[in-house]
Design a protein around this motif. Structure first.
Motif, short mmCIF file in Angstrom:
data_model
loop_
_atom_site.label_atom_id
_atom_site.label_comp_id
_atom_site.label_asym_id
_atom_site.label_seq_id
_atom_site.Cartn_x
_atom_site.Cartn_y
_atom_site.Cartn_z
N GLN A 72 0.79 -1.22 0.00
CA GLN A 72 0.00 0.00 0.00
C GLN A 72 0.83 1.28 0.00
OE1 GLN A 72 0.37 -2.06 2.53
NE2 GLN A 72 0.87 -0.88 4.35
N ASP A 73 2.15 1.18 0.12
CA ASP A 73 3.00 2.37 0.14
C ASP A 73 3.53 2.65 -1.26
OD1 ASP A 73 5.73 3.77 0.33
OD2 ASP A 73 4.92 4.07 2.33
N PRO A 74 3.12 3.75 -1.90
CA PRO A 74 3.53 4.00 -3.28
C PRO A 74 5.04 4.01 -3.50
CG PRO A 74 1.73 5.47 -2.66
CD PRO A 74 2.17 4.77 -1.41
N GLN A 75 5.79 4.64 -2.60
CA GLN A 75 7.24 4.75 -2.79
C GLN A 75 7.91 3.39 -2.73
OE1 GLN A 75 9.29 7.32 -0.01
NE2 GLN A 75 11.31 6.56 -0.64
N TRP A 76 7.58 2.60 -1.70
CA TRP A 76 8.22 1.29 -1.57
C TRP A 76 7.76 0.33 -2.67
CZ3 TRP A 76 12.51 1.40 0.67
CH2 TRP A 76 12.73 2.14 1.83
N MET A 77 6.53 0.47 -3.10
CA MET A 77 6.07 -0.34 -4.24
C MET A 77 6.86 0.01 -5.48
SD MET A 77 3.53 -2.52 -3.51
CE MET A 77 2.34 -2.66 -4.84
N ALA A 78 7.12 1.29 -5.68
CA ALA A 78 7.86 1.73 -6.87
C ALA A 78 9.30 1.22 -6.84
CB ALA A 78 7.83 3.25 -6.96
N GLU A 79 9.94 1.34 -5.69
CA GLU A 79 11.34 0.91 -5.60
C GLU A 79 11.46 -0.59 -5.82
OE1 GLU A 79 13.89 2.35 -2.57
OE2 GLU A 79 12.86 4.29 -2.39
N ASN A 80 10.54 -1.34 -5.28
CA ASN A 80 10.58 -2.79 -5.46
C ASN A 80 10.18 -3.18 -6.88
OD1 ASN A 80 11.12 -4.51 -2.82
ND2 ASN A 80 10.07 -2.63 -2.20
N ALA A 81 9.30 -2.42 -7.49
CA ALA A 81 8.94 -2.67 -8.89
C ALA A 81 10.16 -2.52 -9.78
CB ALA A 81 7.83 -1.72 -9.33
N TYR A 82 10.93 -1.47 -9.54
CA TYR A 82 12.14 -1.26 -10.35
C TYR A 82 13.12 -2.41 -10.14
CZ TYR A 82 16.31 0.78 -12.35
OH TYR A 82 17.44 0.99 -13.12
N ARG A 83 13.22 -2.89 -8.92
CA ARG A 83 14.12 -4.02 -8.66
C ARG A 83 13.67 -5.25 -9.45
NH1 ARG A 83 17.43 -5.12 -3.43
NH2 ARG A 83 18.70 -3.78 -4.78
N ALA A 84 12.39 -5.54 -9.41
CA ALA A 84 11.88 -6.72 -10.13
C ALA A 84 12.18 -6.61 -11.63
CB ALA A 84 10.38 -6.87 -9.90
N ILE A 85 11.95 -5.43 -12.19
CA ILE A 85 12.21 -5.23 -13.61
C ILE A 85 13.70 -5.36 -13.91
CG2 ILE A 85 12.19 -3.52 -15.46
CD1 ILE A 85 9.47 -4.75 -15.00
N SER A 86 14.53 -4.80 -13.03
CA SER A 86 15.97 -4.86 -13.25
C SER A 86 16.50 -6.29 -13.18
CB SER A 86 16.71 -3.99 -12.22
OG SER A 86 16.65 -4.57 -10.92
N MET A 87 15.76 -7.17 -12.52
CA MET A 87 16.15 -8.57 -12.43
C MET A 87 15.61 -9.41 -13.59
SD MET A 87 15.84 -9.26 -8.30
CE MET A 87 16.47 -10.94 -8.43
N GLY A 88 14.83 -8.76 -14.45
CA GLY A 88 14.40 -9.44 -15.67
C GLY A 88 12.94 -9.78 -15.80
N SER A 89 12.09 -9.38 -14.82
CA SER A 89 10.67 -9.70 -14.91
C SER A 89 10.07 -9.16 -16.21
CB SER A 89 9.92 -9.10 -13.72
OG SER A 89 8.52 -9.30 -13.84
N HIS A 90 9.20 -9.96 -16.82
CA HIS A 90 8.51 -9.53 -18.04
C HIS A 90 7.33 -8.64 -17.66
CE1 HIS A 90 10.64 -11.90 -21.08
NE2 HIS A 90 10.75 -12.82 -20.14
N GLY A 91 7.63 -7.39 -17.40
CA GLY A 91 6.60 -6.48 -16.91
C GLY A 91 6.43 -6.62 -15.42
N LEU A 92 5.42 -5.93 -14.88
CA LEU A 92 5.20 -5.88 -13.44
C LEU A 92 3.69 -5.84 -13.19
CD1 LEU A 92 4.87 -4.21 -10.59
CD2 LEU A 92 6.82 -5.75 -10.79
N ASP A 93 3.22 -6.66 -12.25
CA ASP A 93 1.79 -6.72 -11.94
C ASP A 93 1.54 -6.26 -10.51
OD1 ASP A 93 -0.89 -7.62 -12.94
OD2 ASP A 93 -0.79 -8.82 -11.13
N LEU A 94 0.42 -5.56 -10.31
CA LEU A 94 0.04 -5.06 -8.98
C LEU A 94 -1.23 -5.76 -8.52
CD1 LEU A 94 0.65 -1.25 -9.61
CD2 LEU A 94 2.19 -2.88 -8.51
N ASN A 95 -1.23 -6.22 -7.28
CA ASN A 95 -2.35 -6.98 -6.73
C ASN A 95 -3.27 -6.07 -5.94
OD1 ASN A 95 -3.96 -8.53 -4.91
ND2 ASN A 95 -2.59 -10.28 -5.15
N PHE A 96 -4.48 -5.86 -6.49
CA PHE A 96 -5.53 -5.14 -5.78
C PHE A 96 -6.76 -6.03 -5.63
CE2 PHE A 96 -3.30 -1.65 -8.16
CZ PHE A 96 -2.66 -1.09 -7.06
N GLY A 97 -6.53 -7.34 -5.56
CA GLY A 97 -7.67 -8.24 -5.53
C GLY A 97 -7.62 -9.33 -4.49
#
Length: 307
Positions: A72-97
């Motif tokens: 739920q924290d936008p900043q920490w979600m963003a930083e971790n999203a960048y990490r996932a992408i930098s490690m090679g993830s094919h895009g990034l998904d957010l769970n709101f369900g």
């Protein structure tokens, strides 16, 4: 059409993803969610939750996998999203369900459906961290306890910069009770200009065709149906349902892997859960499920499956 394997927490782990994508028909997998609270998680967490990152972010059969984050924290979600992408993830998904009580009481998953503005802020921040050429997707339900804001929620996600949306056609309070309300997916699809993927109560080719007719979506995400019929992705694309003997071979293969290492303690619960769903689609499984349900020891269960 595209068929996406759902991110079923505690079910669709790396080996289940391998098993199902080896059978074929899937165009994309989404990882079990990685919970983000108040820190940038170490790379080893991502590799543990999504070991396919060590294989070009693909399963052994070549199906791409997208890391999913929940928080739920936008900043920490963003930083971790960048990490996932930098490690090679094919895009990034957010769970709101996610409807799980432990997640929702900490303001994660479906709890955010009560506050579209918070969802907008999270998606916006993550979009700024994820390179534009990478797909940012989100998965939602129709609302918390009513469906009246489903279009508003989808529009918030779209306007914040997401490029794809998966809609599970039930509210959080409806859980997994049938029916799935595919007509609301149509309302969402008509209101936004990004691809929409339908999810919920797709157990057969007939279900898919009905969902497509009502929702207007060619693409679908399958979850429980995928474990009830292990070749469901291929069935949706025109193949016959695999035989009970073939299903049993997959159960044995799964058991041989999941009874080794640290996940062995979860095996009895997981195999019983899997058999319960398979028994809904294969009458031959009913007697086996009853016998397995009566035992607790892993060795006894494996012996029954191998008979």
């Amino acid at each position: 059409m595209r068929v996406v394997l759902a991110p079923m927490e505690g079910v669709a782990d790396a080996f289940m993803r391998k098993l199902l994508t080896d059978i074929g028909g899937y165009d994309l997998c989404v990882s079990e969610f990685i919970r983000i609270v108040d820190q940038l998680l170490p790379r080893k967490v991502y590799r543990r939750m999504c070991p396919e990152l060590n294989n070009g972010s693909k399963t052994e059969s070549g199906t791409p996998i997208r890391v999913q984050l929940l928080g739920q924290d936008p900043q920490w979600m963003a930083e971790n999203a960048y990490r996932a992408i930098s490690m090679g993830s094919h895009g990034l998904d957010l769970n709101f369900g996610c409807p799980a009580r432990t997640v929702n009481k900490n303001l994660g998953g479906a709890s955010l459906l009560r506050d579209p503005e918070s969802i907008y802020k999270i998606v916006k921040e993550v979009r700024g961290a994820v390179p534009n050429e990478q797909i940012l997707s989100a998965k939602i339900r129709l609302g918390w306890d009513c469906k009246s804001r489903c279009v508003e929620i989808a529009q918030a996600i779209c306007s914040a910069g997401a490029k794809e949306l998966v809609v599970h056609a039930r509210t959080k309070e409806e859980g997994y009770k049938p029916p799935a309300h595919w007509q609301y997916i149509k309302l969402i699809k008509d209101a936004i200009d990004i691809p929409v993927i339908a999810n919920g109560e797709i157990w057969s080719k007939a279900d898919y065709l009905k969902c497509k007719e009502i929702s207007g979506c060619d693409d679908v995400m399958v979850g429980r149906g995928a474990i009830a019929i292990p070749n469901l992705a291929r069935v949706l694309k025109g193949a016959d349902k695999m035989s009970w003997l073939e299903v049993k071979e997959q159960l044995v293969k799964y058991s041989e892997f999941e009874t080794r290492g640290p996940k062995e303690k979860y095996y009895p619960r997981r195999i019983k859960q899997w058999l319960r769903y398979i028994a809904m689609q294969y009458v031959e499984c009913e007697a086996l499920f009853i016998r397995v349900r009566a035992v607790k020891q892993t060795k006894e269960i494996v012996a029954l499956l191998s008979e």
